[in-house]
Write a protein that holds these residues in place. Structure first.
Motif, PDB file in Angstrom:
ATOM      1  N   LEU A  30       0.835  -1.194   0.000  1.00 56.84           N
ATOM      2  CA  LEU A  30       0.000   0.000   0.000  1.00 56.84           C
ATOM      3  C   LEU A  30       0.874   1.249   0.000  1.00 56.84           C
ATOM      4  O   LEU A  30       1.530   1.560   0.988  1.00 56.84           O
ATOM      5  CB  LEU A  30      -0.893   0.021   1.232  1.00 56.84           C
ATOM      6  CG  LEU A  30      -2.037  -0.976   1.226  1.00 56.84           C
ATOM      7  CD1 LEU A  30      -2.759  -0.929   2.547  1.00 56.84           C
ATOM      8  CD2 LEU A  30      -2.987  -0.638   0.105  1.00 56.84           C
ATOM      9  N   MET A  32       1.328   4.925   0.450  1.00 58.98           N
ATOM     10  CA  MET A  32       0.556   5.949   1.149  1.00 58.98           C
ATOM     11  C   MET A  32       0.884   7.342   0.618  1.00 58.98           C
ATOM     12  O   MET A  32       0.048   8.234   0.667  1.00 58.98           O
ATOM     13  CB  MET A  32       0.830   5.914   2.651  1.00 58.98           C
ATOM     14  CG  MET A  32       0.617   4.564   3.294  1.00 58.98           C
ATOM     15  SD  MET A  32      -1.036   3.925   3.028  1.00 58.98           S
ATOM     16  CE  MET A  32      -1.971   5.053   3.998  1.00 58.98           C
ATOM     17  N   ALA A  51       2.987   1.474   3.568  1.00 58.64           N
ATOM     18  CA  ALA A  51       2.506   1.118   4.910  1.00 58.64           C
ATOM     19  C   ALA A  51       2.814  -0.337   5.193  1.00 58.64           C
ATOM     20  O   ALA A  51       2.710  -1.189   4.310  1.00 58.64           O
ATOM     21  CB  ALA A  51       1.011   1.361   5.001  1.00 58.64           C
ATOM     22  N   PRO A  53       1.387  -3.276   7.297  1.00 57.62           N
ATOM     23  CA  PRO A  53       0.283  -3.659   8.178  1.00 57.62           C
ATOM     24  C   PRO A  53       0.841  -4.406   9.382  1.00 57.62           C
ATOM     25  O   PRO A  53       1.462  -5.454   9.225  1.00 57.62           O
ATOM     26  CB  PRO A  53      -0.593  -4.566   7.318  1.00 57.62           C
ATOM     27  CG  PRO A  53       0.084  -4.702   6.007  1.00 57.62           C
ATOM     28  CD  PRO A  53       1.404  -4.012   6.048  1.00 57.62           C
ATOM     29  N   ALA A  54       0.649  -3.841  10.555  1.00 59.74           N
ATOM     30  CA  ALA A  54       1.166  -4.489  11.758  1.00 59.74           C
ATOM     31  C   ALA A  54       0.380  -5.750  12.022  1.00 59.74           C
ATOM     32  O   ALA A  54      -0.842  -5.738  11.914  1.00 59.74           O
ATOM     33  CB  ALA A  54       1.036  -3.528  12.928  1.00 59.74           C
ATOM     34  N   LEU A 153      -1.223   6.189  11.271  1.00 57.95           N
ATOM     35  CA  LEU A 153      -0.409   5.020  10.978  1.00 57.95           C
ATOM     36  C   LEU A 153       0.779   5.413  10.106  1.00 57.95           C
ATOM     37  O   LEU A 153       1.893   4.988  10.324  1.00 57.95           O
ATOM     38  CB  LEU A 153      -1.278   3.981  10.250  1.00 57.95           C
ATOM     39  CG  LEU A 153      -0.715   2.588  10.208  1.00 57.95           C
ATOM     40  CD1 LEU A 153      -0.471   2.079  11.610  1.00 57.95           C
ATOM     41  CD2 LEU A 153      -1.663   1.664   9.481  1.00 57.95           C
ATOM     42  N   GLU A 157      -1.038   9.808   5.972  1.00 59.01           N
ATOM     43  CA  GLU A 157      -2.403   9.897   6.456  1.00 59.01           C
ATOM     44  C   GLU A 157      -2.588  11.152   7.276  1.00 59.01           C
ATOM     45  O   GLU A 157      -3.595  11.849   7.174  1.00 59.01           O
ATOM     46  CB  GLU A 157      -2.726   8.664   7.326  1.00 59.01           C
ATOM     47  CG  GLU A 157      -3.163   7.446   6.549  1.00 59.01           C
ATOM     48  CD  GLU A 157      -4.522   7.654   5.936  1.00 59.01           C
ATOM     49  OE1 GLU A 157      -4.564   7.746   4.711  1.00 59.01           O
ATOM     50  OE2 GLU A 157      -5.524   7.719   6.670  1.00 59.01           O
TER      51      GLU A 157
END
Lengths: 393, 517
Positions: A30, A32, A51, A53-54, A153, A157
């Protein structure tokens, strides 16, 4: 049997024709935000923020180590596709641009011009025209993407959310940029990001963050100059119907100052027909509430209110005059759209001036009137700490 | 199945032979001993056959009367009080009189039939009658002495309500008819009787209100029921399959209900009910798609509340069919549709999961269906075990183990609840079945697949006809007046019958438009 064949053929259709663009969420990277800088060799250096993803806290179970929320990769290339390919070579997952929220353009890059890269942002269907465009002043776009923003995040963003706070800065999406760029008698602008220092708790020293400050002015996709914060607020009158602004005005005779929060504003540009040099009239109309009164005036008295109103109107008029003077004389760039207005009001006249609009615009006479209405002054009249005799009734 | 078994056991090749046909031609003899032999022959190896003989006091060697019945069907006190005692004490040889001229002068038994045909006698005995043969008489008198094996009238388990009648149908046909008659006290409520099944001789009643019900529907039913050739039906399910011609019945074209009030309401709306012995379920025809979304309780609640409830059901009908497939389509084809922060949290949740999201969804849906099925068949005592194991395994352990992700758990459980919102469980079953092909479509073609699937479902549903009535009435064909009972629960007006909305729903009108087959 017949049914069997039919179902079999349908299945073949489904399996062979479907799924071709299927991509699991975990197979896409992704993007951002993108930062565009000028590379040393004159090409474009693109940096993308991806990004991470955690893994959800449930699965890791127990002490989860602090994972990076995002990472950056860069590539130097000639144009959009070239960059895309070079960036993809560094990624194990397909780059996914649909969720990109900002495109940051370094000052160098902006001054050189965006014509080499803008097309891909509009032609590739996976790009959104809703992406915000910002110019980074005083630092490289790449470095700004590296800033860790505490709230969101990914910092992109955070930037997006900042942009959404209408009224605090110039908000320009790709779409707005393209429209303004393609319009006659109008020049595009973008918001400007500047580095700012902030002290985070628990950490020593200052960390770099960013703030939205001012406006960048473009002329044929090249950056020509900046507006500062005050000028930007004047510029915003013309962007949409003004949503909000905070105005501080000194009262005449050193009586103190007042603070005013604007809740709605309208503008109207009138062209005065067939005059040479061109004449325009800008009418500003606004509603708002007085939120601060650092004077001894009792605002329940309408005469006092009139004084405050005049002061505020003068303040707006001065700022507006200064702003218009700057774009007329310094940049000679009609970012407000006086030309567009002239084109609508008097197409004939427009055709005669269109070719040398910048010069005509610089010579134009623009007058400003402001009409403010104070709708609310709070439940108290004078400030509460004042003694009775100090209050000017 | 039973047919094949019977063939194998007896070597009998004709599929549906009349079990009493060999006696059909035989007439009664006037010799009581000969009659006894025949009846014992007919009920060979039936240990519950009871033959009682009453003799004259003076002529002990010569039997005067023979009473034959099945001890398991007949009520023993009834036999004694209504037949044995009156006959053995009667001086005027009343039995003989009975069979001859004075048929009105009744014995205390509730019902009697006089016949001289063996086939009929055997049938009657099998229905709980006691046959009385008289010496020197070639006719027998059969008295109804059957005791009724029945449970009490309980609240219907499959369709509970908060406000409404607590009575449900039971397994005995006369009781069910009685319940209906309690609701509708008019002689216009007709009950046409049929017997289906060569071996089971199951009683089937076609009930309708004369003048309200559509004649062509009743006619179709009569014809279809009369044409059924089968050795036995045990439940309405079998009958439903035989009277409905839908080669691939996903949605039911008849309504099966346990509630007398629902059946009474349907009768008043001009529908036709089919009652079958030995089952608490009653079939109602014709039905439309919307019947499945209308609970009988809707009509007992205030109309704004009922309308709201109906809309909730519409929404959840879509969720029940499309929620998992929509999730699959969006997460594997159209990630740009998901808001960024939601996409990131879905991606985080899916990070440890090794399967594609479609496999994940199918896995969970199948697991859910398995749990549900286990729950239905479960003895009550171990119900808790399954719910704990199911809840823990599916809800938590699977997520922690990284087999599936949390969003899919939410989607699947929402879908599970959504299917339960459909008040008629036969419709809900169809909806649950449709979910799986749509997931496959969504997993291979994305939202385009869902659109295709939706069109497919729509095409299938609008082509259906329940006894000549288009299944999507009153939406397609459209009828504004009748649609009020679909989109809303229309308020009642004084002076307008309960039957008004649905009869106009085109049950009649559409048939005249050439809908009747």
């Amino acid at each position: 049997m017949k049914w069997g064949i039919t179902i079999g053929m349908l299945l073949v259709l489904l399996i062979n024709t479907g799924c071709w663009d299927r991509e699991e969420i975990n197979d896409i990277g992704l993007v951002m935000g993108t930062g565009l800088d000028l590379a040393d060799n004159g090409q474009i250096k693109a940096t993308i923020q991806i990004a991470v993803p955690a893994p959800s806290s449930q699965t890791s179970g127990g002490a989860s180590k602090e994972t990076e929320k995002f990472f950056l990769i860069s590539a130097v290339g000639k144009n959009g596709i070239d960059l895309d390919q070079k960036l993809q070579q560094k990624m194990s997952r397909t780059l996914f641009f649909s969720h990109r929220s900002v495109i940051l353009i370094g000052e160098d890059m902006a001054r050189k011009g965006l014509n080499d890269i803008l097309d891909t942002f509009s032609r590739n269907p996976r790009n959104r025209l809703k992406t915000y465009v910002l110019v980074v002043k005083g630092m490289k776009a790449e470095d700004l993407l590296r800033v860790e923003y505490p709230y969101e995040l990914a910092p992109s963003e955070g930037l997006k959310e900042m942009e959404l706070l209408l009224g605090e800065g110039t908000v320009v999406t790709l779409r707005d940029f393209f429209i303004a760029s393609a319009s006659e008698g109008l020049y595009p602008t973008t918001g400007v990001l500047e580095p700012a220092l902030i002290r985070k708790s628990g950490k020593k020293g200052n960390e770099k963050l960013f703030r939205i400050n001012g406006t960048a002015i473009f002329k044929s996709s090249k950056l020509v100059g900046f507006l500062n914060n005050t000028e930007t607020h004047q510029y915003l009158w013309f962007k949409k119907n003004k949503r909000t602004d905070k105005i501080v005005a000194d009262l005449p005779g050193g009586k103190g100052n007042v603070g005013f929060i604007l809740t709605s504003g309208k503008f109207k540009i009138k062209t005065v027909a067939a005059s040479d040099p061109l004449k325009f009239h800008v009418g500003l109309k606004a509603n708002g509430n007085m939120f601060e009164n650092n004077s001894s005036l009792d605002v329940t008295d309408s005469n006092n209110l009139e004084i405050i109103k005049k002061a505020l109107e003068n303040r707006i008029k001065q700022d507006m005059d200064a702003f218009l003077r700057k774009i007329q004389t310094q940049y000679k760039t009609d970012i407000v759209g006086f030309g567009q207005q002239l084109q609508r009001d008097n197409p004939k006249k427009w055709r005669t001036v269109a070719k040398q609009w910048d010069r005509h615009f610089a010579d134009a006479e623009i007058s400003v009137t402001v009409n403010l209405s104070i709708q609310n002054t709070g439940a108290i009249g004078p400030s509460l700490q004042l003694k009775d005799k100090e209050i000017v009734k | 199945m039973t047919t094949r078994l019977r063939k194998g056991l007896t070597g009998n090749t004709t599929a549906f032979d009349d079990p009493v046909s060999e006696y059909a031609e035989k007439a009664l003899s006037d010799d009581i001993n000969q009659n006894k032999t025949i009846i014992e022959q007919a009920f060979q190896r039936c240990s519950d056959l009871v033959c009682r003989i009453i003799r004259n006091q003076d002529q002990v060697d010569k039997p005067k009367l023979l009473i034959a019945y099945l001890g398991t069907l007949a009520d023993e006190p009834k036999v004694r009080e209504q037949i044995v005692i009156p006959l053995s004490t009667d001086q005027r040889e009343r039995f003989a009189v009975e069979t001859e001229a004075y048929e009105d002068e009744s014995m205390p038994a509730a019902k009697k039939v006089v016949t001289s045909k063996w086939a009929e006698i055997i049938r009657l005995i099998l229905r709980g009658y006691a046959a009385v043969f008289t010496d020197g008489e070639d006719r027998a008198v059969c008295f109804a002495v059957g005791g009724m094996l029945k449970r009490s009238i309980d609240e219907p388990a499959s369709e509970p309500v908060i406000r409404g009648s607590r009575e449900g149908f039971i397994e005995r046909l006369p009781v069910n008819v009685g319940l209906l008659r309690h609701y509708i006290r008019t002689p216009r409520l007709k009950m046409e009787a049929f017997a289906i099944g060569d071996l089971t001789e199951t009683k089937v009643l076609v009930a309708y209100i004369d003048g309200l019900a559509d004649d062509s529907v009743v006619d179709q039913l009569r014809k279809k029921i009369a044409s059924i050739q089968i050795d036995g039906i045990l439940e309405t399910g079998a009958l439903e399959e035989l009277i409905v011609d839908d080669p691939f019945p996903i949605f039911p074209l008849v309504l099966a209900t346990e509630r007398p009030d629902a059946v009474a309401g349907s009768l008043l709306e001009g529908r036709v009910a089919v009652l079958v012995d030995n089952t608490p379920f009653v079939l109602v025809v014709p039905v439309t798609f919307w019947t499945g979304l209308q609970a009988s309780e809707d009509y007992n609640l205030r109309y704004p509340v009922a309308t709201f409830t109906r809309w909730i059901r519409f929404i959840f009908l879509f969720i029940a069919i499309f929620a998992p497939s929509f999730f699959v389509a969006v997460t594997s084809f159209h990630q740009e549709m998901i808001p960024t922060s939601l996409l990131l949290s879905i991606a985080s949740a899916r990070e440890p999961v090794p399967f594609p999201v479609m496999i994940e969804a199918l896995l969970m849906e199948i697991m859910f269906e398995a749990l549900r099925e286990a729950g239905v068949r479960l003895p009550k005592t171990i119900g808790q075990t399954v719910s704990i194991v199911g809840g823990l395994v599916i809800g938590q352990a699977a997520v922690q183990a990284g087999l599936i992700s949390t969003p899919i758990v939410i989607v699947v459980s929402t879908t599970g609840i959504a299917a339960l919102l459909i008040p008629r469980f036969t419709y809900a079953n169809g909806v649950r079945l449709l979910r799986f092909p749509i997931i496959l479509l969504a997993g291979s073609l994305g939202l385009y697949g869902i659109a295709l699937g939706f069109m497919g479902i729509l095409l299938y549903v609008v082509h259906l006809k329940s006894f000549g009535v288009p299944y999507f009435t009153p939406i397609a064909p459209f009828s504004l007046r009748a649609v009020k009972d679909v989109w809303t629960r229309a308020p009642r007006k004084n002076g307008r019958g309960l039957s008004a909305p649905s009869r106009e729903s085109g049950v009649k009108a559409q048939l005249q438009d050439g809908g009747g087959e």
